[in-house]
Design an enzyme around this catalytic site. Structure first.
Site, PDB file in Angstrom:
ATOM      1  N   LYS A 228     112.967  64.110 108.954  1.00 21.86           N
ATOM      2  CA  LYS A 228     113.043  63.416 107.960  1.00 21.86           C
ATOM      3  C   LYS A 228     111.714  63.655 106.763  1.00 21.86           C
ATOM      4  O   LYS A 228     112.444  63.351 105.551  1.00 21.86           O
ATOM      5  CB  LYS A 228     112.683  61.947 108.776  1.00 21.86           C
ATOM      6  CG  LYS A 228     112.496  60.785 107.754  1.00 21.86           C
ATOM      7  CD  LYS A 228     113.708  60.207 107.281  1.00 21.86           C
ATOM      8  CE  LYS A 228     113.525  59.392 106.002  1.00 21.86           C
ATOM      9  NZ  LYS A 228     114.441  58.833 105.466  1.00 21.86           N
ATOM     10  N   CYS A 286     110.734  54.911 100.750  1.00 18.60           N
ATOM     11  CA  CYS A 286     110.791  56.330 101.393  1.00 18.60           C
ATOM     12  C   CYS A 286     110.149  57.278 100.443  1.00 18.60           C
ATOM     13  O   CYS A 286     109.271  58.023 100.856  1.00 18.60           O
ATOM     14  CB  CYS A 286     111.985  56.784 101.902  1.00 18.60           C
ATOM     15  SG  CYS A 286     112.622  55.714 103.247  1.00 18.60           S
TER      16      CYS A 286
HETATM   17  N1  LIG Z   1     114.236  51.494 103.348  1.00 15.03           N
HETATM   18  C1  LIG Z   1     114.980  52.458 103.370  1.00 15.03           C
HETATM   19  O1  LIG Z   1     115.736  52.942 102.863  1.00 15.03           O
HETATM   20  C2  LIG Z   1     114.649  53.556 104.658  1.00 15.03           C
HETATM   21  C3  LIG Z   1     115.327  54.728 104.773  1.00 15.03           C
HETATM   22  C4  LIG Z   1     114.982  55.651 105.733  1.00 15.03           C
HETATM   23  C5  LIG Z   1     113.829  55.509 106.447  1.00 15.03           C
HETATM   24  N2  LIG Z   1     113.068  54.257 106.430  1.00 15.03           N
HETATM   25  C6  LIG Z   1     112.155  53.876 107.350  1.00 15.03           C
HETATM   26  O2  LIG Z   1     112.259  52.804 108.120  1.00 15.03           O
HETATM   27  C7  LIG Z   1     111.465  52.108 108.695  1.00 15.03           C
HETATM   28  C8  LIG Z   1     111.645  50.553 108.518  1.00 15.03           C
HETATM   29  O3  LIG Z   1     111.776  50.293 106.979  1.00 15.03           O
HETATM   30  P1  LIG Z   1     112.518  49.190 106.268  1.00 15.03           P
HETATM   31  O4  LIG Z   1     112.762  49.277 104.960  1.00 15.03           O
HETATM   32  O5  LIG Z   1     113.425  48.723 107.379  1.00 15.03           O
HETATM   33  O6  LIG Z   1     110.938  48.282 106.369  1.00 15.03           O
HETATM   34  P2  LIG Z   1     111.092  46.478 106.298  1.00 15.03           P
HETATM   35  O7  LIG Z   1     109.647  46.345 105.856  1.00 15.03           O
HETATM   36  O8  LIG Z   1     111.959  46.061 105.617  1.00 15.03           O
HETATM   37  O9  LIG Z   1     111.347  46.110 107.819  1.00 15.03           O
HETATM   38  C9  LIG Z   1     110.507  46.126 108.903  1.00 15.03           C
HETATM   39  C10 LIG Z   1     110.592  44.884 109.437  1.00 15.03           C
HETATM   40  O10 LIG Z   1     109.762  45.071 110.676  1.00 15.03           O
HETATM   41  C11 LIG Z   1     109.163  43.714 111.166  1.00 15.03           C
HETATM   42  N3  LIG Z   1     108.226  44.054 112.187  1.00 15.03           N
HETATM   43  C12 LIG Z   1     106.892  44.409 111.724  1.00 15.03           C
HETATM   44  N4  LIG Z   1     106.121  44.615 113.100  1.00 15.03           N
HETATM   45  C13 LIG Z   1     107.036  44.134 113.917  1.00 15.03           C
HETATM   46  C14 LIG Z   1     106.812  44.023 115.476  1.00 15.03           C
HETATM   47  N5  LIG Z   1     105.736  44.320 115.850  1.00 15.03           N
HETATM   48  N6  LIG Z   1     107.806  43.519 116.019  1.00 15.03           N
HETATM   49  C15 LIG Z   1     108.991  43.352 115.582  1.00 15.03           C
HETATM   50  N7  LIG Z   1     109.225  43.207 114.202  1.00 15.03           N
HETATM   51  C16 LIG Z   1     108.323  43.848 113.341  1.00 15.03           C
HETATM   52  C17 LIG Z   1     108.834  43.116 109.884  1.00 15.03           C
HETATM   53  O11 LIG Z   1     108.817  41.908 109.849  1.00 15.03           O
HETATM   54  C18 LIG Z   1     110.055  43.607 108.894  1.00 15.03           C
HETATM   55  O12 LIG Z   1     111.058  42.675 109.050  1.00 15.03           O
HETATM   56  C19 LIG Z   1     110.155  52.621 107.867  1.00 15.03           C
HETATM   57  O13 LIG Z   1     109.373  53.507 108.689  1.00 15.03           O
HETATM   58  C20 LIG Z   1     110.867  53.366 106.715  1.00 15.03           C
HETATM   59  O14 LIG Z   1     110.071  54.420 106.267  1.00 15.03           O
HETATM   60  C21 LIG Z   1     113.479  53.219 105.568  1.00 15.03           C
END
Ligand SMILES: NC(=O)c1ccc[n+]([C@@H]2O[C@H](COP(=O)([O-])OP(=O)(O)OC[C@H]3O[C@@H](n4cnc5c(N)ncnc54)[C@H](O)[C@@H]3O)[C@@H](O)[C@H]2O)c1
Length: 460
Positions: A228, A286
Site C-alpha cells: 500500500k 492518503c
Molecule cells: N480515505 C481514503 O481514500 C483511504 C484510501 C485507502 C486507505 N485509507 C486508509 O483507511 C483508514 C481509514 O481511513 P478513512 O478515510 O476511512 O478515515 P476516517 O477518519 O474517515 O474514519 C475512521 C473512523 O474510525 C473511527 N474510529 C476511531 N477509533 C475507533 C475505535 N477505536 N473503534 C471504532 N471506531 C473508531 C472514527 O470515529 C472514524 O469514523 C486509514 O488508515 C486510511 O489511511 C483511506
C-alpha cells in the site's frame, strides 16, 4: 454467536460465504468503513458498522451518511431500509459476526509520524469479543509490522486466543480512490498478507464471493502493508514529477500536457511510460500522509530516504505556485489582486467530489482571503459545513452570481458542472480581459481563449 469461518475447510467457508450466512462487522465507520460496509451490504451481506462516534452511528441508522462519495448515500439508504446495514457503538456485536474488518484512521502526528492509537484501541475492543473461528482483517493504512507487532499482540492478549490457531488474521490494504470508490472496491484486486495460509484462503474466498474480486496473496502482513505504501509513494512521486515538468514547460512556453501525453506512448518494460497529470496540489487523507510513513520507516532503519520527502515537498509547493500564476496573469492585464474581484470555482481536492479533507485548495483560499481581493467561492459538490473547513466565506450558491463581474476565474476543482456551463455565457458575466486559471487542466485552452478569456493552466 456466528458459526465461525476460520479453521473450516475451503468448501465449508465457500458455502457459508456464498450463502451469505456469515455476518460482517466493520470497525471504524468513516470514509473507508462506510464505503466497504455499504457495498458489502448491497451485495447481500448482513453488515454491522461499529464506530466510537455516536453521531456517525445515529446517522447510518437513519439511512444517511455525510461521507462525500458519489452514490454512497443511496446505497446506505437502501440497505439500512431493508435491514442489511446497521451501526452501533457496541463492540459486543462482534460475537455475532464471523468476519471483522477494521478500518479505523491512522493520522499523522506533529512531526509527520504515524499515530496508531486508534488501531490499538480497536484491537483491544475487538479482542474482548473475539471467539474461535473469527477472521479479523485490518484494512487501515499502517507502517509495516503494525499488524504483527501492534495489532496481533493486543488481539491475542485481550482474547486469550492465538492468531493463526484459534482465529484468522490478515492485513489487506485498501487501495480505492475517492470519487470512484464504489466501482473500485468491486474491481481492484485485493492484496492479502495473512499470518497463516488458512487465514489467507478464508480472506480470498470472502473477497471472491463477497466483492467479486481476485486476490494477490503475499508472504505476510508486513509485505501487504508495504504494498500500500509503495503504491502511494509511486503516485505522489509521479505527480511531483508531473508538477516539476509543468513548471519547466511553463517557463519554456510549452504545453506540458502535450509533452506528457506524447511521452506516455513510449513502451518501457511491460508497460508504457505513465507520467500522471500536474495540478494545483495534492490532497486527501492518503497521498499527503503515506509518503511520510515511508520516510519514518527509513529513519527507523537508519536510512535517509530522499524520495518521499521530496515528493511531499514538491507537491506542497503547488498551491503557492498557483497563487503566483494568478498574480502574474492579473499584472499582465494591468490589475492588482487586492483591487480585483476573484471567483474561485471548486474547493474539493478532487474533481466531482465534495471531499475537502486535507485539500490543497485551502492554501490558495487562505492566500486569496489575506490578499484583500473581493472573493466569491462556489462549489456545487461541497456541503456548507465542510466548506467552513476551507474558507471563512460562505459559498455562493450558483455559478452565475459567483462569477459576475469577475476579473479572474480560478478553477481549483474541475467539476463537470463547470465544464458543462457554456463558456460564452460565462464570458458575458465576467469583466473584460478576465483571467481563467485552470488549476486542474480540465478545460480546452483553445475553447476558453476563443470565448475571450486569458487562459492559463498548470504548465500550459
Ligand atoms: N480515505 C481514503 O481514500 C483511504 C484510501 C485507502 C486507505 N485509507 C486508509 O483507511 C483508514 C481509514 O481511513 P478513512 O478515510 O476511512 O478515515 P476516517 O477518519 O474517515 O474514519 C475512521 C473512523 O474510525 C473511527 N474510529 C476511531 N477509533 C475507533 C475505535 N477505536 N473503534 C471504532 N471506531 C473508531 C472514527 O470515529 C472514524 O469514523 C486509514 O488508515 C486510511 O489511511 C483511506
Amino acid at each position: 454467536m456466528g458459526e465461525g469461518v476460520f479453521g473450516r475447510s475451503d468448501a465449508e467457508i465457500d458455502l457459508l460465504v456464498r450463502g451469505k450466512r456469515s455476518g460482517i462487522a466493520v470497525v471504524g465507520f468513516g470514509y473507508i468503513g462506510t464505503v466497504t460496509g455499504a457495498v458489502l451490504a448491497d451485495r447481500g451481506w448482513p453488515v454491522t458498522g461499529i464506530d466510537v462516534r455516536q453521531s456517525v452511528v445515529d446517522e447510518i441508522n437513519l439511512g444517511k451518511t455525510t461521507v462525500p462519495e458519489p452514490q454512497l448515500n443511496e446505497l446506505v439508504a437502501n440497505n439500512v431500509r431493508v435491514g442489511r446495514l446497521r451501526a452501533t457503538t457496541n463492540f459486543g456485536v462482534i460475537a455475532d459476526n464471523d468476519f471483522v474488518i477494521v478500518t479505523v484512521g491512522t493520522p499523522l502526528g506533529p512531526d509527520f509520524e504515524p499515530i496508531v492509537d486508534d488501531i490499538k484501541a480497536a484491537a483491544r475492543a475487538v479482542g474482548e469479543h473475539l471467539h474461535k473461528g473469527h477472521l479479523v482483517i485490518l484494512k487501515s493504512t499502517v507502517p509495516p509490522e503494525t499488524t504483527e507487532k501492534v495489532f496481533r499482540p493486543i488481539l491475542e492478549g485481550t482474547s486469550g486466543l492465538r492468531a493463526g490457531v484459534d482465529f484468522g488474521l490478515a492485513f489487506c490494504p485498501e487501495r480505492l480512490a475517492e470519487g470512484q470508490a464504489i466501482r473500485e472496491l468491486t474491481s481492484i484486486p485485493i492484496v492479502i498478507g495473512a499470518v497463516d495460509e488458512r487465514s489467507a484462503r478464508a480472506c480470498a474466498i470472502l473477497w471472491r464471493h463477497g466483492l467479486g474480486v481476485d486476490s494477490i496473496v503475499v508472504d505476510d502482513p508486513r509485505t501487504a502493508e508495504m504494498v500500500k505504501l509503495a503504491d502511494n509513494v509511486w503516485i505522489d512521486l509521479n505527480v511531483a514529477l508531473a508538477n516539476e515538468l509543468a513548471k519547466v514547460c511553463d517557463g519554456l512556453g510549452m504545453d506540458v500536457l502535450q509533452v506528457i501525453n506524447a511521452a506516455n506512448t513510449m513502451p518501457k518494460g511491460s508497460h508504457d511510460v505513465n507520467i500522471l497529470m500536474p495540478s494545483m496540489g495534492v490532497g486527501g487523507y492518503c497521498l499527503t500522509k503515506d509518503p511520510w510513513f515511508v520516510s519514518h520507516l527509513g529513519e527507523s532503519l537508519g536510512l535517509d530516504l530522499a524520495i518521499p520527502r521530496t515528493s511531499r515537498t514538491v507537491n506542497d509547493t503547488m498551491p503557492a505556485y498557483t497563487y503566483g500564476l494568478l498574480n502574474k496573469l492579473l499584472a499582465e492585464q494591468g490589475k492588482a489582486i487586492e483591487t480585483s474581484r476573484i471567483a474561485l470555482l471548486g474547493i474539493a481536492f478532487k474533481n466531482n467530489t465534495g471531499d475537502c479533507r486535507l485539500t490543497p485548495t485551502k492554501y490558495v483560499v487562505g492566500l486569496l482571503e489575506d490578499s484583500g481581493c473581493e472573493l466569491s467561492v462556489h462549489d456545487p459538490w461541497v456541503a456548507a459545513d465542510d466548506a467552513l473547513t476551507v474558507t471563512k466565506i460562505p459559498l455562493t450558491a450558483d455559478i452565475e452570481s459567483a462569477v459576475e463581474r469577475a476579473d479572474a476565474l480560478v478553477v481549483l476543482a474541475g467539476h463537470r458542472q463547470f465544464q458543462q456551463f457554456p463558456l460564452a455565457r460565462l464570458a458575458e458575466l465576467v469583466s473584460g480581459g478576465c483571467v481563467f486559471l485552470d488549476g486542474q487542466n480540465s478545460f480546452d485552452p483553445a475553447a476558453v481563449r476563443a470565448a475571450g478569456f486569458v487562459y492559463k493552466g498548470i504548465g500550459r
